[in-house]
Design a protein around this motif. Structure first.
Motif, PDB file in Angstrom:
ATOM      1  N   ALA A   1      -8.963  -4.008   3.160  1.00 51.30           N
ATOM      2  CA  ALA A   1      -9.634  -2.995   2.335  1.00 51.30           C
ATOM      3  C   ALA A   1      -8.419  -2.361   1.799  1.00 51.30           C
ATOM      4  O   ALA A   1      -7.307  -2.575   1.884  1.00 51.30           O
ATOM      5  CB  ALA A   1     -10.353  -1.685   3.392  1.00 51.30           C
ATOM      6  N   GLU A   2      -8.949  -1.775   0.533  1.00 52.44           N
ATOM      7  CA  GLU A   2      -7.937  -1.443  -0.343  1.00 52.44           C
ATOM      8  C   GLU A   2      -7.813   0.079  -0.119  1.00 52.44           C
ATOM      9  O   GLU A   2      -8.584   0.972   0.083  1.00 52.44           O
ATOM     10  CB  GLU A   2      -8.752  -1.336  -1.915  1.00 52.44           C
ATOM     11  CG  GLU A   2      -8.816  -2.471  -2.414  1.00 52.44           C
ATOM     12  CD  GLU A   2      -9.454  -2.609  -3.932  1.00 52.44           C
ATOM     13  OE1 GLU A   2      -9.581  -1.552  -4.381  1.00 52.44           O
ATOM     14  OE2 GLU A   2      -9.822  -3.514  -4.437  1.00 52.44           O
ATOM     15  N   PRO A   3      -6.385   0.290   0.072  1.00 47.74           N
ATOM     16  CA  PRO A   3      -6.043   1.757   0.541  1.00 47.74           C
ATOM     17  C   PRO A   3      -5.972   2.912  -0.508  1.00 47.74           C
ATOM     18  O   PRO A   3      -6.271   2.355  -1.761  1.00 47.74           O
ATOM     19  CB  PRO A   3      -4.495   1.488   0.844  1.00 47.74           C
ATOM     20  CG  PRO A   3      -3.976   0.238   0.035  1.00 47.74           C
ATOM     21  CD  PRO A   3      -5.266  -0.764   0.077  1.00 47.74           C
ATOM     22  N   PRO A   4      -6.025   4.064  -0.226  1.00 51.78           N
ATOM     23  CA  PRO A   4      -6.364   5.001  -1.431  1.00 51.78           C
ATOM     24  C   PRO A   4      -5.285   5.066  -2.334  1.00 51.78           C
ATOM     25  O   PRO A   4      -5.298   5.831  -3.255  1.00 51.78           O
ATOM     26  CB  PRO A   4      -6.633   6.335  -0.764  1.00 51.78           C
ATOM     27  CG  PRO A   4      -5.754   6.200   0.800  1.00 51.78           C
ATOM     28  CD  PRO A   4      -6.135   4.484   0.964  1.00 51.78           C
ATOM     29  N   VAL A   5      -4.118   4.596  -2.164  1.00 47.83           N
ATOM     30  CA  VAL A   5      -2.901   4.547  -3.052  1.00 47.83           C
ATOM     31  C   VAL A   5      -2.386   3.103  -3.405  1.00 47.83           C
ATOM     32  O   VAL A   5      -2.704   2.161  -2.739  1.00 47.83           O
ATOM     33  CB  VAL A   5      -1.786   5.301  -2.373  1.00 47.83           C
ATOM     34  CG1 VAL A   5      -2.116   6.690  -1.955  1.00 47.83           C
ATOM     35  CG2 VAL A   5      -1.181   4.654  -1.072  1.00 47.83           C
ATOM     36  N   PRO A   6      -1.611   2.994  -4.566  1.00 50.63           N
ATOM     37  CA  PRO A   6      -1.341   1.594  -4.853  1.00 50.63           C
ATOM     38  C   PRO A   6      -0.213   1.068  -3.942  1.00 50.63           C
ATOM     39  O   PRO A   6       0.266   1.737  -3.103  1.00 50.63           O
ATOM     40  CB  PRO A   6      -0.508   1.922  -6.288  1.00 50.63           C
ATOM     41  CG  PRO A   6      -1.180   3.470  -6.621  1.00 50.63           C
ATOM     42  CD  PRO A   6      -1.128   4.157  -5.285  1.00 50.63           C
TER      43      PRO A   6
ATOM     44  N   GLY B   1      -5.717  -7.982  -6.456  1.00 47.68           N
ATOM     45  CA  GLY B   1      -6.723  -7.053  -7.090  1.00 47.68           C
ATOM     46  C   GLY B   1      -6.451  -5.693  -6.985  1.00 47.68           C
ATOM     47  O   GLY B   1      -7.111  -4.873  -7.840  1.00 47.68           O
ATOM     48  N   HIS B   2      -5.554  -5.195  -6.158  1.00 49.00           N
ATOM     49  CA  HIS B   2      -5.413  -3.801  -5.882  1.00 49.00           C
ATOM     50  C   HIS B   2      -4.196  -3.422  -6.704  1.00 49.00           C
ATOM     51  O   HIS B   2      -2.935  -4.199  -6.903  1.00 49.00           O
ATOM     52  CB  HIS B   2      -5.094  -3.385  -4.529  1.00 49.00           C
ATOM     53  CG  HIS B   2      -4.918  -2.023  -4.182  1.00 49.00           C
ATOM     54  ND1 HIS B   2      -6.149  -1.132  -4.270  1.00 49.00           N
ATOM     55  CD2 HIS B   2      -4.084  -1.165  -3.711  1.00 49.00           C
ATOM     56  CE1 HIS B   2      -5.819   0.072  -3.817  1.00 49.00           C
ATOM     57  NE2 HIS B   2      -4.724  -0.008  -3.702  1.00 49.00           N
TER      58      HIS B   2
END
Length: 382
Positions: free
Chosen positions: A106-111, A136-137
């Motif tokens: 999953a994509e974390p809330p920060v880069p 893609g993040h």
């Protein structure tokens, strides 16, 4: 073939063998400590990777998270606030301290840069990170490290103090977090600001800033005391964490007892309120109930009919004959009273009268004897 070309081929072959021997997503911990490795170093959001670990404590609960702004050397900057907590997974190590678990990406809330962060949930703190590229993040450079002073915890943390009697009735429990820190940097640290957090179960801690007033020169150490307070009515197993400059320095478990005074209060409330409502209702019913025309009005539930009395036959009375009454003969009464004498005379023995007086002789015996006329006269021998 020249010797130079042969040497180049041999060097290339050695490099290929070295790459094949390096494990994919190798463990990011020191030798002898807990380690983590991934089945793939790159995956897109929605995919999954298999996380394996060795060197952990047996039968320990671990939390697996995909976190951003993190590297194995610097850890996760910002703590679990930089992780995809909603897509995390939990796993328990086996008897040999190993585990294997599939983790959704999953994509974390920060880069990124991103890692798979594995940490213990309870007990002694242990953690390890493995690099993961989330396709893609966005990626952003990490903030530069501070040059100068750097704090490190030199001794085990402990919680001191005790709560007052009001805690038994739901007051907020409070303790003091005591630990010793040392300055491992090259410059003096003045009035550092720590972050103290408390977490219940597997939830993320809630951080509060606590400033310690003092100066710490390079190579020096000092004992730090910071207050810790939970919310009102808190009970159960809590974990108190200490963080400085984005790094978690220590964690301390805290078992908080249940406020039994609050439980006792609710039990009494559940007993008193229905009893009071019942009394009020009975008083209202007593007021609105019509009273009887005669006699006293009796309150309360209606009385049941009394059972018929059991009457036994009385034994026959023993009647004794009454004794005959002693009846005396009645004297005859004269129907006409006799008139009194015209000239009443005194008795013969009255004063001023002698026995020879004619008046006295009228009432005295004829033979001048005091004896009764019915008494016979006794005569002597002739």
């Amino acid at each position: 073939m020249s010797g130079k070309a042969r040497n180049l081929r041999l060097a290339a072959l050695v490099a290929v063998l070295a790459l094949l021997l390096v494990p994919v997503g190798g463990p990011a911990s020191a030798a002898g400590g807990p380690g983590v490795k991934l089945s793939a170093t790159q995956a897109g959001a929605g995919g999954s990777v298999t996380v394996s670990g060795t060197g952990w404590r047996p039968h320990t609960l671990l939390m697996l998270l995909v976190c951003g702004r993190a590297t194995p050397s610097r850890g996760v900057i910002g703590g679990t606030n930089s992780c995809a907590n909603g897509d995390g997974r939990a796993v328990t190590t086996g008897a040999q301290g190993v585990f294997s678990r599939k983790l959704p990406v999953a994509e974390p809330p920060v880069p990124c840069p991103c890692v798979v962060h594995v940490a213990t949930v309870t007990g002694a703190q242990a953690e390890a990170d493995a690099v993961l590229q989330v396709a893609g993040h966005p990626v952003a450079p990490l903030p530069a490290e501070r040059s100068g002073g750097r704090l490190a915890v030199l001794s085990d943390t402990r919680l001191t103090g005790s709560s007052g009697p009001l805690t038994w009735f739901g007051a907020p429990p409070s303790r003091t977090l005591v630990f010793t820190v040392g300055n491992t940097g090259t410059s003096t640290i003045e009035d550092p600001v720590f972050q103290v957090g408390s977490a219940h179960g597997v939830f993320a801690p809630q951080w509060d800033d606590r400033q310690w007033h003092g100066r710490l020169a390079p190579g020096r150490k000092a004992e730090v005391r910071l207050p810790v307070e939970l919310s009102a009515g808190a009970h159960g197993d809590y974990t108190v964490s200490l963080k400085y400059d984005g790094r978690v320095l220590a964690e301390q478990p805290w078992g908080v007892g249940r406020p039994w005074g609050v439980t006792l209060f609710w039990i009494l409330l559940c007993l008193v309120v229905p009893a009071a409502l019942f009394r009020i209702g009975m008083a209202v019913v007593d007021r609105v109930r019509p009273r009887r025309s005669g006699g006293s009005h009796r309150t309360g539930p209606p009385s049941l009919p009394r059972p018929a009395a059991l009457r036994l036959p009385r034994p026959a009375a023993l009647r004794l004959p009454r004794p005959a009454a002693l009846r005396l003969p009645r004297l005859p009464r004269s129907r006409t009273p006799e008139p009194p004498p015209a000239n009443p005379t005194l008795p013969w023995f009255a004063p001023h009268s002698g026995p020879g007086d004619p008046a006295c002789r009228l009432s005295a015996p004829h033979n001048d004897s005091p004896s009764s006329p019915t008494t016979p006269t006794r005569k002597g021998p002739t």
